[in-house]
Scaffold this motif. Structure first.
Motif, PDB file in Angstrom:
ATOM      1  N   GLY A 185       0.812  -1.200   0.000  1.00  0.00           N
ATOM      2  CA  GLY A 185       0.000   0.000   0.000  1.00  0.00           C
ATOM      3  C   GLY A 185       0.848   1.253   0.000  1.00  0.00           C
ATOM      4  N   PRO A 186       0.242   2.388   0.292  1.00  0.00           N
ATOM      5  CA  PRO A 186       0.976   3.657   0.350  1.00  0.00           C
ATOM      6  C   PRO A 186       2.158   3.577   1.309  1.00  0.00           C
ATOM      7  CG  PRO A 186      -1.385   4.048   0.412  1.00  0.00           C
ATOM      8  CD  PRO A 186      -1.201   2.566   0.546  1.00  0.00           C
ATOM      9  N   THR A 187       3.209   4.298   1.004  1.00  0.00           N
ATOM     10  CA  THR A 187       4.437   4.199   1.793  1.00  0.00           C
ATOM     11  C   THR A 187       4.328   4.834   3.174  1.00  0.00           C
ATOM     12  OG1 THR A 187       5.273   6.230   0.771  1.00  0.00           O
ATOM     13  CG2 THR A 187       5.893   4.127  -0.255  1.00  0.00           C
ATOM     14  N   GLY A 188       3.308   5.629   3.408  1.00  0.00           N
ATOM     15  CA  GLY A 188       3.211   6.291   4.705  1.00  0.00           C
ATOM     16  C   GLY A 188       2.084   5.800   5.586  1.00  0.00           C
ATOM     17  N   ILE A 189       1.400   4.728   5.166  1.00  0.00           N
ATOM     18  CA  ILE A 189       0.218   4.255   5.891  1.00  0.00           C
ATOM     19  C   ILE A 189       0.352   2.773   6.216  1.00  0.00           C
ATOM     20  CG2 ILE A 189      -2.277   3.873   5.719  1.00  0.00           C
ATOM     21  CD1 ILE A 189      -2.431   6.313   3.921  1.00  0.00           C
ATOM     22  N   ILE A 190      -0.144   2.389   7.393  1.00  0.00           N
ATOM     23  CA  ILE A 190      -0.093   0.988   7.805  1.00  0.00           C
ATOM     24  C   ILE A 190      -1.428   0.614   8.457  1.00  0.00           C
ATOM     25  CG2 ILE A 190       0.746   1.236  10.183  1.00  0.00           C
ATOM     26  CD1 ILE A 190       2.874  -0.941   9.444  1.00  0.00           C
ATOM     27  N   GLY A 191      -1.764  -0.682   8.394  1.00  0.00           N
ATOM     28  CA  GLY A 191      -2.983  -1.156   9.028  1.00  0.00           C
ATOM     29  C   GLY A 191      -4.070  -1.481   8.023  1.00  0.00           C
ATOM     30  N   GLU A 192      -3.871  -2.527   7.235  1.00  0.00           N
ATOM     31  CA  GLU A 192      -4.841  -2.898   6.211  1.00  0.00           C
ATOM     32  C   GLU A 192      -4.749  -4.400   5.954  1.00  0.00           C
ATOM     33  OE1 GLU A 192      -6.300  -1.425   1.758  1.00  0.00           O
ATOM     34  OE2 GLU A 192      -4.369  -0.762   2.568  1.00  0.00           O
ATOM     35  N   ALA A 193      -5.908  -5.011   5.714  1.00  0.00           N
ATOM     36  CA  ALA A 193      -5.956  -6.443   5.425  1.00  0.00           C
ATOM     37  C   ALA A 193      -7.128  -6.713   4.498  1.00  0.00           C
ATOM     38  CB  ALA A 193      -6.074  -7.260   6.703  1.00  0.00           C
ATOM     39  N   SER A 194      -7.145  -7.904   3.940  1.00  0.00           N
ATOM     40  CA  SER A 194      -8.157  -8.236   2.941  1.00  0.00           C
ATOM     41  C   SER A 194      -9.540  -8.431   3.538  1.00  0.00           C
ATOM     42  CB  SER A 194      -7.746  -9.510   2.195  1.00  0.00           C
ATOM     43  OG  SER A 194      -7.829 -10.638   3.047  1.00  0.00           O
ATOM     44  N   TYR A 195     -10.514  -8.347   2.670  1.00  0.00           N
ATOM     45  CA  TYR A 195     -11.915  -8.624   3.001  1.00  0.00           C
ATOM     46  C   TYR A 195     -12.020  -9.951   3.745  1.00  0.00           C
ATOM     47  CZ  TYR A 195     -16.949  -9.437   2.012  1.00  0.00           C
ATOM     48  OH  TYR A 195     -18.291  -9.688   2.089  1.00  0.00           O
ATOM     49  N   ALA A 196     -11.345 -10.979   3.212  1.00  0.00           N
ATOM     50  CA  ALA A 196     -11.429 -12.312   3.820  1.00  0.00           C
ATOM     51  C   ALA A 196     -10.812 -12.345   5.204  1.00  0.00           C
ATOM     52  CB  ALA A 196     -10.747 -13.341   2.912  1.00  0.00           C
ATOM     53  N   MET A 197      -9.687 -11.647   5.406  1.00  0.00           N
ATOM     54  CA  MET A 197      -9.064 -11.628   6.725  1.00  0.00           C
ATOM     55  C   MET A 197      -9.973 -10.959   7.739  1.00  0.00           C
ATOM     56  SD  MET A 197      -6.590 -12.362   8.790  1.00  0.00           S
ATOM     57  CE  MET A 197      -5.073 -12.736   7.897  1.00  0.00           C
ATOM     58  N   ALA A 198     -10.555  -9.826   7.367  1.00  0.00           N
ATOM     59  CA  ALA A 198     -11.468  -9.141   8.280  1.00  0.00           C
ATOM     60  C   ALA A 198     -12.634 -10.044   8.662  1.00  0.00           C
ATOM     61  CB  ALA A 198     -11.981  -7.857   7.628  1.00  0.00           C
ATOM     62  N   LYS A 199     -13.185 -10.721   7.695  1.00  0.00           N
ATOM     63  CA  LYS A 199     -14.344 -11.586   7.949  1.00  0.00           C
ATOM     64  C   LYS A 199     -14.003 -12.699   8.923  1.00  0.00           C
ATOM     65  CE  LYS A 199     -18.106 -13.878   5.469  1.00  0.00           C
ATOM     66  NZ  LYS A 199     -18.645 -14.219   4.123  1.00  0.00           N
ATOM     67  N   THR A 200     -12.820 -13.305   8.794  1.00  0.00           N
ATOM     68  CA  THR A 200     -12.459 -14.399   9.699  1.00  0.00           C
ATOM     69  C   THR A 200     -12.263 -13.912  11.129  1.00  0.00           C
ATOM     70  OG1 THR A 200     -10.048 -14.200   9.358  1.00  0.00           O
ATOM     71  CG2 THR A 200     -11.269 -15.606   7.826  1.00  0.00           C
ATOM     72  N   LEU A 201     -11.956 -12.614  11.285  1.00  0.00           N
ATOM     73  CA  LEU A 201     -11.738 -12.049  12.615  1.00  0.00           C
ATOM     74  C   LEU A 201     -13.006 -11.478  13.226  1.00  0.00           C
ATOM     75  CD1 LEU A 201      -8.370 -10.265  11.861  1.00  0.00           C
ATOM     76  CD2 LEU A 201      -8.682 -12.028  13.623  1.00  0.00           C
ATOM     77  N   GLY A 202     -14.099 -11.529  12.504  1.00  0.00           N
ATOM     78  CA  GLY A 202     -15.341 -10.970  13.001  1.00  0.00           C
ATOM     79  C   GLY A 202     -15.414  -9.463  12.844  1.00  0.00           C
ATOM     80  N   ILE A 203     -14.584  -8.907  11.965  1.00  0.00           N
ATOM     81  CA  ILE A 203     -14.593  -7.481  11.661  1.00  0.00           C
ATOM     82  C   ILE A 203     -15.444  -7.254  10.417  1.00  0.00           C
ATOM     83  CG2 ILE A 203     -13.151  -5.536  10.892  1.00  0.00           C
ATOM     84  CD1 ILE A 203     -10.852  -6.772  12.515  1.00  0.00           C
ATOM     85  N   ASP A 204     -16.236  -6.198  10.409  1.00  0.00           N
ATOM     86  CA  ASP A 204     -17.058  -5.878   9.250  1.00  0.00           C
ATOM     87  C   ASP A 204     -16.150  -5.741   8.025  1.00  0.00           C
ATOM     88  OD1 ASP A 204     -18.740  -4.862   7.316  1.00  0.00           O
ATOM     89  OD2 ASP A 204     -19.381  -3.113   8.482  1.00  0.00           O
ATOM     90  N   PRO A 205     -16.331  -6.591   6.992  1.00  0.00           N
ATOM     91  CA  PRO A 205     -15.423  -6.562   5.839  1.00  0.00           C
ATOM     92  C   PRO A 205     -15.823  -5.592   4.736  1.00  0.00           C
ATOM     93  CG  PRO A 205     -16.910  -8.400   5.614  1.00  0.00           C
ATOM     94  CD  PRO A 205     -17.263  -7.730   6.916  1.00  0.00           C
TER      95      PRO A 205
END
Length: 249
Positions: A185-205
Motif C-alpha cells: 500500500g501507500p508508503t506512509g500508511i499501515i494497518g490494512e488487510a483483505s476482506y477475507a481476513m477481516a471476515k475471519t476475525l469478526g470485523i465488518d469486511p
C-alpha cells in the motif's frame, strides 16, 4: 474503511516491486459468484497441508504477551489513514518476526467478485502487488492476507525477511487468524488487510464502511513464505506452528 487518497500508489508500488525483484504473487481463487476472471477458482484446499507438529492453538493472550515491548526497527512511524494528523505506529522487531499495532482498513483489490468490485469499493484496483501461482491477481474476498506499506526510508519489508506469501498472524480481541502478505500500500500508511481476513476475525469486511478503528495486531514471521501463495491451509498450518515456536512451546 480507509480514506485511501494515496491508494493509487499501491498499484504503482506493486509494479515497481515486481520489476525490481522476483517477488511472489498473491491469491487467486473465485469467491462465490465471481463477476469476471478466466482462471480456475481457488481450491478448497485439496492439497495436503505441510507437516505440522501437533499442539493446542496459541491464544491471542499468549501472542500479545510476547510483544508487550517494542524494539523499533522502522525509521519513524506510520499513519493509520491518509487523513490522520500524526504518524503514531512504529514497526517493531523480535528475533524471528516483526509486528505493528494499528487499525484495520479493508483491502478489496485484486480479482473482481461480488464482494470486491468498483461498485462495492470506490477505490477498487484490479491488481495486487503479488500474484497467484497462476499469475493472476489475488482474490481479496477469499484469501486472508495483509497489506504492508511499500518500501520507503521509514521501513522496507524486504529487508526484514518478508515478501509476498510470508506468513502473518493477525490478532483482534480474543481471535488469532493466519494469512499471508498479499499486497502493498501507500508508503506512509499501515494497518490494512483483505476482506477475507477481516471476515475471519469478526470485523465488518465492507470496503466502504467496515474495518476496525484500533486494536489490531499484525505479526509477520521472517523467512516464512508459503507456496502457492493462495493456499489458505498452508498459511494456517505453518502460521500455527510458527506461533507456537514464537511463544516458546
Amino acid at each position: 474503511m480507509r480514506t485511501r487518497l494515496l491508494a493509487l500508489t499501491s498499484a504503482a508500488c506493486g509494479a515497481a516491486l515486481l520489476s525490481a525483484a522476483a517477488l511472489p504473487a498473491s491469491a487467486t481463487g473465485s469467491a462465490t459468484g465471481a463477476v469476471t476472471g478466466s482462471g480456475a477458482g481457488l481450491a478448497t484446499e485439496p492439497e495436503a497441508a505441510e507437516a505440522d507438529a501437533p499442539g493446542v492453538d496459541v491464544t491471542a493472550a499468549e501472542l500479545l504477551a510476547e510483544i508487550r515491548a517494542c524494539a523499533q526497527i522502522s525509521t519513524g512511524a506510520y499513519r493509520t489513514d491518509s487523513g490522520s494528523p500524526e504518524a503514531t505506529v512504529p514497526v517493531c522487531g523480535t528475533e524471528d518476526a516483526v509486528f505493528w499495532k494499528a487499525d484495520m482498513d479493508i483491502d478489496c483489490d485484486g480479482r473482481r467478485t461480488r464482494a470486491c468490485n468498483r461498485k462495492t469499493d470506490p477505490y477498487f484496483l484490479p491488481e495486487t502487488a503479488f500474484q497467484s501461482s497462476r499469475g493472476e491477481p489475488l482474490d481479496s474476498a477469499v484469501l486472508p492476507h495483509v497489506v504492508v506499506p511499500g518500501p520507503s526510508k521509514v521501513w522496507d519489508y524486504r529487508k526484514s525477511g518478508l515478501t509476498g506469501g510470508s506468513v502473518v498472524a493477525v490478532v483482534y480481541r480474543d481471535r488469532v487468524r493466519y494469512g499471508v502478505i498479499g499486497d502493498t500500500g501507500p508508503t506512509g500508511i499501515i494497518g490494512e488487510a483483505s476482506y477475507a481476513m477481516a471476515k475471519t476475525l469478526g470485523i465488518d469486511p465492507d470496503p466502504a464502511t467496515g474495518g476496525a478503528e484500533s486494536g489490531v495486531t499484525y505479526i509477520a514471521f521472517e523467512n516464512s513464505r508459503v507456496s502457492p501463495i493462495e493456499s489458505r491451509e498452508r498459511a494456517r498450518s505453518r502460521g500455527a506452528r510458527l506461533a507456537r515456536e514464537f511463544v516458546g512451546r
